[in-house]
Scaffold this motif. Structure first.
Motif, mmCIF file in Angstrom:
data_model
loop_
_atom_site.group_PDB
_atom_site.id
_atom_site.type_symbol
_atom_site.label_atom_id
_atom_site.label_comp_id
_atom_site.label_asym_id
_atom_site.label_seq_id
_atom_site.Cartn_x
_atom_site.Cartn_y
_atom_site.Cartn_z
ATOM 1 N N THR A 173 30.209 18.144 46.519
ATOM 2 C CA THR A 173 31.146 19.204 46.096
ATOM 3 C C THR A 173 30.856 19.734 44.790
ATOM 4 O O THR A 173 30.561 20.823 44.638
ATOM 5 C CB THR A 173 32.556 19.052 46.473
ATOM 6 O OG1 THR A 173 32.684 18.694 47.984
ATOM 7 C CG2 THR A 173 33.380 20.266 46.342
ATOM 8 N N SER B 151 29.487 28.608 50.320
ATOM 9 C CA SER B 151 29.712 28.486 51.516
ATOM 10 C C SER B 151 29.626 26.818 51.947
ATOM 11 O O SER B 151 30.361 26.059 52.653
ATOM 12 C CB SER B 151 29.221 29.181 52.599
ATOM 13 O OG SER B 151 29.521 30.487 52.322
ATOM 14 N N ILE B 152 28.414 26.444 51.407
ATOM 15 C CA ILE B 152 28.168 24.913 51.635
ATOM 16 C C ILE B 152 29.046 24.105 50.914
ATOM 17 O O ILE B 152 29.365 22.995 51.379
ATOM 18 C CB ILE B 152 26.844 24.687 51.441
ATOM 19 C CG1 ILE B 152 25.640 25.415 52.186
ATOM 20 C CG2 ILE B 152 26.082 22.918 51.248
ATOM 21 C CD1 ILE B 152 24.171 25.666 51.733
ATOM 22 N N GLN C 82 32.129 24.638 50.403
ATOM 23 C CA GLN C 82 33.169 24.852 51.005
ATOM 24 C C GLN C 82 33.323 23.564 52.213
ATOM 25 O O GLN C 82 34.368 22.970 52.243
ATOM 26 C CB GLN C 82 33.799 26.109 51.526
ATOM 27 C CG GLN C 82 34.008 26.856 50.265
ATOM 28 C CD GLN C 82 34.670 28.381 50.697
ATOM 29 O OE1 GLN C 82 34.289 28.883 51.770
ATOM 30 N NE2 GLN C 82 35.484 28.970 49.688
ATOM 31 N N LEU C 83 32.206 23.912 52.924
ATOM 32 C CA LEU C 83 32.042 23.054 53.909
ATOM 33 C C LEU C 83 32.173 21.376 53.674
ATOM 34 O O LEU C 83 32.801 20.689 54.095
ATOM 35 C CB LEU C 83 30.867 22.985 54.669
ATOM 36 C CG LEU C 83 30.691 24.621 55.470
ATOM 37 C CD1 LEU C 83 29.312 24.572 56.144
ATOM 38 C CD2 LEU C 83 31.778 24.277 56.703
#
Length: 122
Positions: free
Chosen positions: A68, A88-89, A91-92
């Motif tokens: 992260t 977006s990645i 956040q995943l």
């Protein structure tokens, strides 16, 4: 260092060889492809057997936290649509970290409840 000279005379061509024979572009010699032995894929990285679930979850949580942070730093250097995709990645990865943390907390709570201690939730 040895110097190799080109063979004198006729060079091989595809007319006298099977269709699978190819001429190498850098040297005028025939290259006959040979089937490579197929082996089962071997894992490069493995987890030591017998590691308890709590330790595995802690390591997974730490790895996701690092991922992260790396993605957030990388996204800050980008602009436009690429930046949005990286966020977006990120956040995943953060959601996965939260899920792993919750599983770890649930295991700790289950262990405490089974030990006869009162259940506490944070």
């Amino acid at each position: 260092m040895k110097k190799f000279s080109k063979p004198q005379g006729d060079t091989p061509d595809n007319t006298n060889h099977p269709a699978s024979v190819k001429l190498c572009g850098t040297a005028d010699v025939a290259v006959i492809p040979r089937p490579r032995p197929v082996s089962s894929p071997q894992p490069i990285f493995t987890i030591a057997p017998g590691v308890d679930t709590r330790t595995l979850l802690k390591q997974a949580c730490d790895t996701l936290a690092s991922l992260t942070a790396l993605l957030e730093n990388f996204a800050a250097k980008l602009e436009g649509p690429n930046r949005g995709e990286i966020f977006s990645i990120q956040q995943l990865a953060m959601v996965a970290e939260l899920l792993v943390n919750q599983v770890r907390d649930n295991l700790a709570t289950d262990r405490e409840a089974s030990a006869g201690e009162p259940e506490t939730r944070h």
